[in-house]
Write a protein that holds these residues in place. Structure first.
Motif: not given
Length: 345
Positions: A114-134
């Motif tokens: 996680p401390d070397a990663s980037v994850v968007q919370l919600a995708n603009s195209e699909t609307g799919i929401i990601q669970k953000l790791p601690e």
């Protein structure tokens, strides 16, 4: 004649009345925020009020808020030179600065560091929401603001960024949220504004609108506005499904933004659908991008496992707090007529 219906809120949300009012008032303030005289202090007060509004709305009272021109600049500021990893679901503004090697499994980004990663919370195209790791290094929360409960204090992410025009603020405004005292290296140097992290005279009028808009957006969310929007999204999808049983709704089985529907109509190119609906009086977007006259398959849908034909046949409909049931039913009816007319031809 029916008025046009705007259903492209994930691209740009109309400017909120609260933002307009704040911006009109700010236009009468003459001073430069860096000047020490009374006029300058008045301008500085507007900027600092906006900073406090963003901090409160984002649950970031113990963080630093740095104002920028939007999410694209924020991404560069947060990511350049860090060697972080991301998935193919990210916006192009992020992909230009990262190693896009994180896998996507069943719509979920798999993060091993996680401390070397980037994850968007919600995708603009699909609307799919990601669970953000601690402990995540960076998250683009641009599409989530005002649509999902969100707080920097409990998200467990080091850096977040957002853009004003996604929640009813003016275009060309944004913010990056960082830990207090974080050593963020400026990419624009000069006057040393924004605590030395981003030089350039602050956009006083725009920031007044940004602050007012994010306050109003978070209040609407708390008041249940997005629950109503989600019901409209479901009504829309039921109408489309009834008319086109072979339509594929992206991420329907996953947690999605309440305002977003992305669906594939096999053998009907997304850009063609956009043009047809534009002529019918509806503003929507395709899941594919048009570059130099050539329609390309959506990179996001490809990352989700769809082939080129499917990934180039998607349409995104994104609703707003002012969208009505009449609007979505009119859209579904018009879309169905265009589809049937195309097949008959």
């Amino acid at each position: 004649m029916n008025k046009r219906v705007y259903l492209d809120h994930n691209a740009t949300t109309p400017l909120r009345a609260e933002a307009k009012a704040a911006m009109r008032d700010a236009m009468d303030v003459v001073g430069n925020p860096s000047s020490v005289h009374a006029e300058g202090r008045a301008a500085k007060a507007i900027v600092e009020k906006a900073r406090a509004q963003v901090a409160e709305a984002m649950g970031a009272g113990t963080a630093d808020i740095v104002f920028v021109s939007g999410a694209t600049e924020a991404a560069a500021l947060a990511l350049a030179g860090r060697g972080l990893k991301a998935s193919g679901l990210e916006h192009e503004a992020v992909l230009g600065w990262v190693d896009a090697t994180l896998p996507v499994v069943d719509g979920c980004v798999v993060v091993d560091d996680p401390d070397a990663s980037v994850v968007q919370l919600a995708n603009s195209e699909t609307g799919i929401i990601q669970k953000l790791p601690e402990g995540l290094a960076v998250s683009d929360v641009t599409q989530a603001v005002g649509k999902l409960p969100l707080s920097y204090s409990w998200a467990g992410v080091e850096i977040m960024f957002l853009a004003g025009h996604k929640f009813g603020g003016p275009k060309g405004t944004g913010a990056i949220i960082i830990p207090q005292g974080y050593d963020l290296q400026a990419r624009l140097t000069g006057g040393g504004q924004e605590m030395g992290r981003r030089s350039g005279t602050e956009n006083v009028v725009g920031l007044a609108g940004l602050g007012a808009a994010i306050t109003a957006a978070v209040k609407d969310l708390a008041d249940g506005a997005m629950d109503r929007v989600a019901k409209l999204r479901n009504i829309l999808e039921k109408a489309i499904e009834d008319a086109a049983p072979n339509a594929i709704f992206i991420g329907k089985e996953r947690e999605r933004l309440p305002n977003t529907s992305c669906f594939i109509a096999p053998d009907w190119k997304g850009e063609t659908q956009v043009m047809a609906m534009d002529l019918a009086g509806f503003a929507v977007s395709a899941g594919s991008a048009c570059s130099s006259g050539k329609v390309k398959a959506s990179r996001v849908l490809q990352a989700l496992g769809y082939d080129d034909d499917m990934a180039s046949s998607a349409l995104r409909v994104s609703l707003g707090v002012d969208t009505s049931e009449k609007d979505v039913l009119r859209f579904a009816e018009a879309w169905t007529k265009k589809r049937l007319g195309r097949r008959a031809a």
